[in-house]
Design a protein around this motif. Structure first.
Motif, short mmCIF file in Angstrom:
data_model
loop_
_atom_site.label_atom_id
_atom_site.label_comp_id
_atom_site.label_asym_id
_atom_site.label_seq_id
_atom_site.Cartn_x
_atom_site.Cartn_y
_atom_site.Cartn_z
N UNK A 224 31.87 -18.85 67.11
CA UNK A 224 30.41 -18.88 67.23
C UNK A 224 30.01 -18.08 68.47
N UNK A 225 29.97 -16.77 68.33
CA UNK A 225 29.74 -15.87 69.46
C UNK A 225 28.42 -16.14 70.17
N UNK A 226 27.41 -16.59 69.44
CA UNK A 226 26.10 -16.84 70.04
C UNK A 226 26.09 -18.07 70.95
N UNK A 227 27.16 -18.86 70.94
CA UNK A 227 27.25 -20.06 71.77
C UNK A 227 28.28 -19.89 72.89
N UNK A 228 28.71 -18.63 73.10
CA UNK A 228 29.71 -18.36 74.13
C UNK A 228 29.15 -17.45 75.21
N UNK A 229 29.55 -17.72 76.43
CA UNK A 229 29.21 -16.85 77.55
C UNK A 229 30.40 -15.98 77.91
N UNK A 230 31.56 -16.39 77.46
CA UNK A 230 32.80 -15.63 77.54
C UNK A 230 33.72 -16.22 76.49
N UNK B 117 37.31 -17.58 75.96
CA UNK B 117 38.46 -18.03 76.72
C UNK B 117 39.33 -18.95 75.88
N UNK B 118 40.65 -18.79 76.00
CA UNK B 118 41.55 -19.64 75.24
C UNK B 118 42.93 -19.68 75.89
N UNK B 119 43.69 -20.70 75.53
CA UNK B 119 45.07 -20.85 75.98
C UNK B 119 45.98 -20.30 74.90
N UNK B 120 47.12 -19.75 75.32
CA UNK B 120 48.08 -19.22 74.37
C UNK B 120 48.90 -20.39 73.81
N UNK B 121 48.82 -20.63 72.49
CA UNK B 121 49.56 -21.76 71.94
C UNK B 121 51.09 -21.60 72.05
N UNK B 122 51.56 -20.36 72.14
CA UNK B 122 53.00 -20.12 72.26
C UNK B 122 53.48 -20.19 73.70
N UNK B 123 52.61 -19.83 74.63
CA UNK B 123 52.93 -19.84 76.06
C UNK B 123 51.84 -20.64 76.77
N UNK B 124 51.96 -21.97 76.82
CA UNK B 124 50.87 -22.83 77.29
C UNK B 124 50.40 -22.62 78.73
N UNK B 125 51.19 -21.94 79.56
CA UNK B 125 50.74 -21.68 80.93
C UNK B 125 49.85 -20.43 81.02
N UNK B 126 49.70 -19.72 79.90
CA UNK B 126 48.86 -18.52 79.89
C UNK B 126 47.51 -18.81 79.28
N UNK B 127 46.51 -18.14 79.82
CA UNK B 127 45.16 -18.20 79.28
C UNK B 127 44.60 -16.80 79.24
N UNK B 128 43.56 -16.62 78.45
CA UNK B 128 42.93 -15.32 78.30
C UNK B 128 41.42 -15.50 78.39
N UNK B 129 40.77 -14.56 79.03
CA UNK B 129 39.31 -14.56 79.13
C UNK B 129 38.82 -13.15 78.84
N UNK B 130 37.81 -13.05 77.97
CA UNK B 130 37.19 -11.78 77.65
C UNK B 130 35.69 -11.93 77.85
N UNK B 131 35.11 -11.02 78.62
CA UNK B 131 33.66 -11.00 78.87
C UNK B 131 33.12 -9.63 78.48
N UNK B 132 31.81 -9.56 78.42
CA UNK B 132 31.16 -8.27 78.21
C UNK B 132 30.78 -7.71 79.57
N UNK B 133 31.38 -6.59 79.94
CA UNK B 133 31.06 -5.90 81.19
C UNK B 133 30.69 -4.46 80.85
N UNK B 134 29.57 -4.02 81.34
CA UNK B 134 29.15 -2.63 81.11
C UNK B 134 29.16 -2.30 79.61
N UNK B 135 28.67 -3.23 78.80
CA UNK B 135 28.57 -3.09 77.34
C UNK B 135 29.91 -2.93 76.63
N UNK B 136 30.98 -3.40 77.26
CA UNK B 136 32.30 -3.32 76.64
C UNK B 136 33.07 -4.61 76.89
N UNK B 137 34.01 -4.89 76.03
CA UNK B 137 34.88 -6.05 76.22
C UNK B 137 35.84 -5.77 77.37
#
Length: 163
Positions: free
Chosen positions: A34-40, A42-62
């Motif tokens: 639900x992209x319209x309800x997200x400000x970024x 973000x998720x945890x890697x189910x295979x590597x639980x100590x890793x997380x990922x965050x993607x934001x829109x900066x300068x009109x790009x991911x």
């Protein structure tokens, strides 16, 4: 937040090698995000639980960053640096990210305290408690949404630019 596809997300990580980008496991239910309800995103890697990922829109790009959860948990109940929720229904943990480029290759990192499963977007959309008579809870909710986006973008910008 604008919609990103899998290819765009994989290419967006500024602090990851090509091999690391290709091995990213996208979040469960990615197609139904639900992209319209997200400000970024973000998720945890189910295979590597100590890793997380965050993607934001900066300068009109991911623009994405790979995060690693710290081994040590805060001694006291920590406040999320992004959503600043004082009534958190979830755990807050320390994440670090190596900086992009030469700084990251030299071991330079930046850290932050964030909701452990990146629940910030849901947290800020809840109406806050009334702080005083006449308090505009809807205006405060909208302010919190805006501030969350700024905090997430500033963190990613800091990783990308080293500033």
């Amino acid at each position: 937040m604008i919609t990103f596809d899998e290819k765009t997300i994989r290419a967006s990580f500024v602090n990851a090698s090509l091999r690391e980008r290709s091995s990213v496991t996208l979040p469960p239910g990615f197609a139904d995000t639900a992209w319209d309800r997200l400000d970024y995103l973000g998720w945890r890697d189910p295979k590597l639980p100590m890793l997380g990922y965050v993607v934001v829109e900066l300068d009109s790009a991911a623009t994405g960053v790979v995060l690693r959860q710290g081994e040590v948990k805060p001694r006291a109940r920590a406040q999320c640096s992004w959503c600043e929720d004082v009534t958190l229904p979830n755990e807050v943990v320390s994440f670090s990210a190596k900086r992009a480029g030469a700084a990251g290759r030299n071991g330079d990192t930046v850290a932050t305290l964030v909701c452990s499963h990146f629940e910030c977007s849901a947290n800020v959309r809840k109406l806050p408690p009334v702080a005083y008579i006449g308090f505009d809870v809807e205006a405060e909710r909208l302010r919190r949404i805006e501030v969350l986006g700024e905090h997430a973008r500033n963190f990613v910008r800091n990783v990308r630019d080293g500033a």
